[in-house]
Design a protein around this motif. Structure first.
Motif, PDB file in Angstrom:
ATOM      1  N   GLN A 192       7.839 -33.366  -5.580  1.00 32.40           N
ATOM      2  CA  GLN A 192       6.465 -33.075  -5.981  1.00 32.40           C
ATOM      3  C   GLN A 192       5.586 -34.209  -5.470  1.00 32.40           C
ATOM      4  N   ALA A 193       4.355 -33.887  -5.119  1.00 28.66           N
ATOM      5  CA  ALA A 193       3.425 -34.913  -4.650  1.00 28.66           C
ATOM      6  C   ALA A 193       2.030 -34.582  -5.154  1.00 28.66           C
ATOM      7  N   PHE A 194       1.293 -35.618  -5.528  1.00 28.37           N
ATOM      8  CA  PHE A 194      -0.022 -35.422  -6.115  1.00 28.37           C
ATOM      9  C   PHE A 194      -0.990 -36.439  -5.528  1.00 28.37           C
ATOM     10  N   MET A 195      -2.218 -35.990  -5.309  1.00 26.50           N
ATOM     11  CA  MET A 195      -3.250 -36.889  -4.818  1.00 26.50           C
ATOM     12  C   MET A 195      -3.804 -37.691  -5.987  1.00 26.50           C
ATOM     13  N   VAL A 196      -3.973 -38.974  -5.802  1.00 21.27           N
ATOM     14  CA  VAL A 196      -4.508 -39.851  -6.835  1.00 21.27           C
ATOM     15  C   VAL A 196      -5.725 -40.577  -6.274  1.00 21.27           C
ATOM     16  N   GLY A 197      -6.476 -41.191  -7.176  1.00 20.88           N
ATOM     17  CA  GLY A 197      -7.613 -41.984  -6.736  1.00 20.88           C
ATOM     18  C   GLY A 197      -8.662 -41.188  -6.007  1.00 20.88           C
ATOM     19  N   VAL A 198      -9.050 -40.042  -6.561  1.00 23.01           N
ATOM     20  CA  VAL A 198     -10.080 -39.217  -5.921  1.00 23.01           C
ATOM     21  C   VAL A 198     -11.371 -40.025  -5.796  1.00 23.01           C
ATOM     22  N   ASN A 199     -11.987 -39.931  -4.631  1.00 24.37           N
ATOM     23  CA  ASN A 199     -13.228 -40.647  -4.315  1.00 24.37           C
ATOM     24  C   ASN A 199     -13.030 -42.161  -4.229  1.00 24.37           C
ATOM     25  N   ARG A 200     -11.794 -42.602  -4.109  1.00 26.15           N
ATOM     26  CA  ARG A 200     -11.529 -44.016  -3.890  1.00 26.15           C
ATOM     27  C   ARG A 200     -11.242 -44.250  -2.408  1.00 26.15           C
TER      28      ARG A 200
END
Length: 225
Positions: free
Chosen positions: A113-121
């Motif tokens: 599983q993979a998830f995007m983190v730090g949106v707008n960073r």
């Protein structure tokens, strides 16, 4: 004479193909097709020794055992890929994180599983977004986080945030990170434990005059320093 018209602009390159068409698959899928160099010793959750309780070796109670079912690699690129491979060979599910700029990188597709983190960073700031990473762990049932090296691997606040969320940090305890993250505190602990240290001041110096007195004054350290 009239100038010739400029050449037409080049068309934008097409987006990269999806992971499946590039032959990239999670390590768990690869292990089902190919025999790894190191065969898993058992299936299901793996019993690992808690690295955070290694201090119990010094004559204390035996270090407890912990069982990890899902491990997050809180890093990117080759570092995250190695963590995922080792976790898969030990029978653990793997979770990866990625920034928006890394959405097509290989480590994303090597995780179960993979998830995007730090949106707008920023591309680096996404991997330093502690609240986003901890929330991702909580929402997806992550048992342990391996930070790799760099990024948050020596961040005591990150280790403490995971401990508060009842998630294992694969590394030193928050207290150890606090102590050894400060050179003066680490030196004081070494002296207290009877470890030989190079000559120096017992406390940090605050200005140039204090440093010169410690080096050149009576009983000073002397040069070179």
């Amino acid at each position: 004479p009239p100038r010739s018209p400029p050449p037409p602009p080049r068309p934008a390159p097409p987006p990269p193909p999806p992971a499946a068409s590039r032959g990239i698959r999670p390590f768990s899928a690869s292990l089902r097709r190919h025999r790894p160099r190191v065969r898993p010793r058992r299936s299901g959750p793996v019993a690992l020794r808690s690295l955070s309780s290694a201090a119990a070796d010094d004559g204390g109670a035996p270090a407890p055992k912990v069982r990890f079912r899902k491990v997050m690699a809180a890093n990117r690129g080759e570092i995250a890929t190695r963590i995922m491979r080792a976790s898969t060979e030990l029978g653990c599910q793997t979770v990866g994180i990625y920034s928006h700029e890394d959405r097509f990188t290989q480590h994303r597709y090597k995780a179960d599983q993979a998830f995007m983190v730090g949106v707008n960073r920023s591309p680096v700031g996404a991997y330093l977004d502690i609240p986003s990473i901890v929330d991702c762990c909580v929402q997806n049932g992550v048992d342990a986080v391996h930070p790799g090296y760099g990024f948050l691997s020596e961040n005591a606040g990150f280790a403490q945030a995971l401990a508060d969320a009842d998630i294992a940090f694969v590394g030193p305890t928050p207290a150890n990170l606090h102590t050894f993250g400060d050179k003066t505190a680490a030196r004081e602990l070494a002296v207290e434990m009877g470890v030989s240290v190079v000559p120096g001041t017992e406390k940090a110096v605050a200005d140039v005059d204090g440093a010169r007195a410690a080096v050149e004054g009576p009983g000073g350290i002397g040069y070179p320093i």
